[in-house]
Design a protein around this motif. Structure first.
Motif, mmCIF file in Angstrom:
data_model
loop_
_atom_site.group_PDB
_atom_site.id
_atom_site.type_symbol
_atom_site.label_atom_id
_atom_site.label_comp_id
_atom_site.label_asym_id
_atom_site.label_seq_id
_atom_site.Cartn_x
_atom_site.Cartn_y
_atom_site.Cartn_z
ATOM 1 N N LEU A 53 0.846 -1.193 0.000
ATOM 2 C CA LEU A 53 0.000 0.000 0.000
ATOM 3 C C LEU A 53 0.880 1.240 0.000
ATOM 4 O O LEU A 53 1.853 1.315 0.755
ATOM 5 C CB LEU A 53 -0.904 0.022 1.238
ATOM 6 N N PHE B 235 0.132 6.834 2.997
ATOM 7 C CA PHE B 235 -1.073 7.645 3.006
ATOM 8 C C PHE B 235 -0.735 9.106 2.747
ATOM 9 O O PHE B 235 0.173 9.674 3.343
ATOM 10 C CB PHE B 235 -1.796 7.517 4.348
ATOM 11 N N ASP C 255 -6.536 11.468 -1.484
ATOM 12 C CA ASP C 255 -7.764 10.893 -0.964
ATOM 13 C C ASP C 255 -8.859 11.931 -0.756
ATOM 14 O O ASP C 255 -9.906 11.632 -0.242
ATOM 15 C CB ASP C 255 -7.467 10.174 0.358
ATOM 16 N N PRO D 251 -8.068 7.713 -5.342
ATOM 17 C CA PRO D 251 -7.025 7.007 -4.602
ATOM 18 C C PRO D 251 -6.331 5.970 -5.485
ATOM 19 O O PRO D 251 -6.913 5.488 -6.465
ATOM 20 C CB PRO D 251 -7.774 6.322 -3.466
ATOM 21 N N VAL E 227 -5.395 0.999 -2.963
ATOM 22 C CA VAL E 227 -6.265 1.521 -1.904
ATOM 23 C C VAL E 227 -7.716 1.142 -2.191
ATOM 24 O O VAL E 227 -8.453 0.754 -1.281
ATOM 25 C CB VAL E 227 -6.093 3.047 -1.755
ATOM 26 N N TRP F 75 -8.064 -2.422 -1.255
ATOM 27 C CA TRP F 75 -8.048 -2.516 0.211
ATOM 28 C C TRP F 75 -9.424 -2.158 0.773
ATOM 29 O O TRP F 75 -9.979 -2.883 1.594
ATOM 30 C CB TRP F 75 -6.954 -1.601 0.757
ATOM 31 N N TRP G 130 -5.708 4.849 5.377
ATOM 32 C CA TRP G 130 -6.402 4.855 4.089
ATOM 33 C C TRP G 130 -7.896 4.575 4.243
ATOM 34 O O TRP G 130 -8.681 4.824 3.322
ATOM 35 C CB TRP G 130 -5.790 3.851 3.130
#
Length: 176
Positions: A44, A47, A52, A58, A62, A65, A96
């Motif tokens: 990942l 952040f 975001d 994103p 992400v 996820w 995230w």
């Protein structure tokens, strides 16, 4: 019912990963415990709120996820403590999820595989509550896992397997 198991450790054979594998072995019929791979958490991106925010898309990892977490009825988290804190990869993954609705009111079991790890466990519980998850107290336990124990050995030790089974059932009940 699908539960998602997340280890805060990136080690290939961590105590936390073995605890989660043991929980998967205790799952009753009709309950599936999927485990997030260490490689996935490690991949990942860091952040960044700019990636975001409103009008931002994103990164693909992400989105995957968030879909993975959103598709689970509940979460099981087991994490080590590094320098009295939550490991960076796990904290990054949670960051995230903050602006996403996928964790709101999601039941969570917290498993602490080392009673010496007091700081990170409390921080993790606070972070998850702040994210509006439901940390299920009856599914939040400490286990004295010795290094080197694998899932099979954990399942064969009644003093370890029984509390895991109780915690798992408490999470299942909270989901239902």
């Amino acid at each position: 019912m699908r539960l998602l198991a997340i280890s805060g450790s990136l080690r290939a054979r961590s105590s936390n990963g073995e605890v989660l594998a043991a929980i998967a072995g205790l799952a009753p019929e009709g309950v599936e415990v999927d485990t997030v791979s260490a490689a996935f958490l490690a991949a990942l991106p860091a952040f960044n709120p700019d990636d975001d925010g409103e009008n931002a898309t994103p990164p693909e990892a992400v989105a995957v996820w968030r879909d993975t977490v959103g598709g689970a009825a509940g979460l099981i988290v087991s994490s080590p403590e590094y320098a009295h804190g939550v490991p960076g990869a796990l904290k990054n993954a949670l960051d995230w999820l903050v602006s996403s609705p996928v964790v709101i009111d999601k039941p969570v079991a917290l498993i602490n595989a080392s009673p010496r790890s007091k700081f990170a466990h409390a921080q993790l519980a606070e972070t998850l509550r702040t994210m509006s998850t439901r940390v299920i107290e009856a599914a939040t336990i400490e286990l004295p896992i010795s290094r080197g124990l694998d899932a099979r050995a954990i399942l064969e030790d009644r003093k370890l397997a029984e509390p895991l089974a109780v915690a798992l059932q408490a999470l299942i009940d909270a989901v239902a």
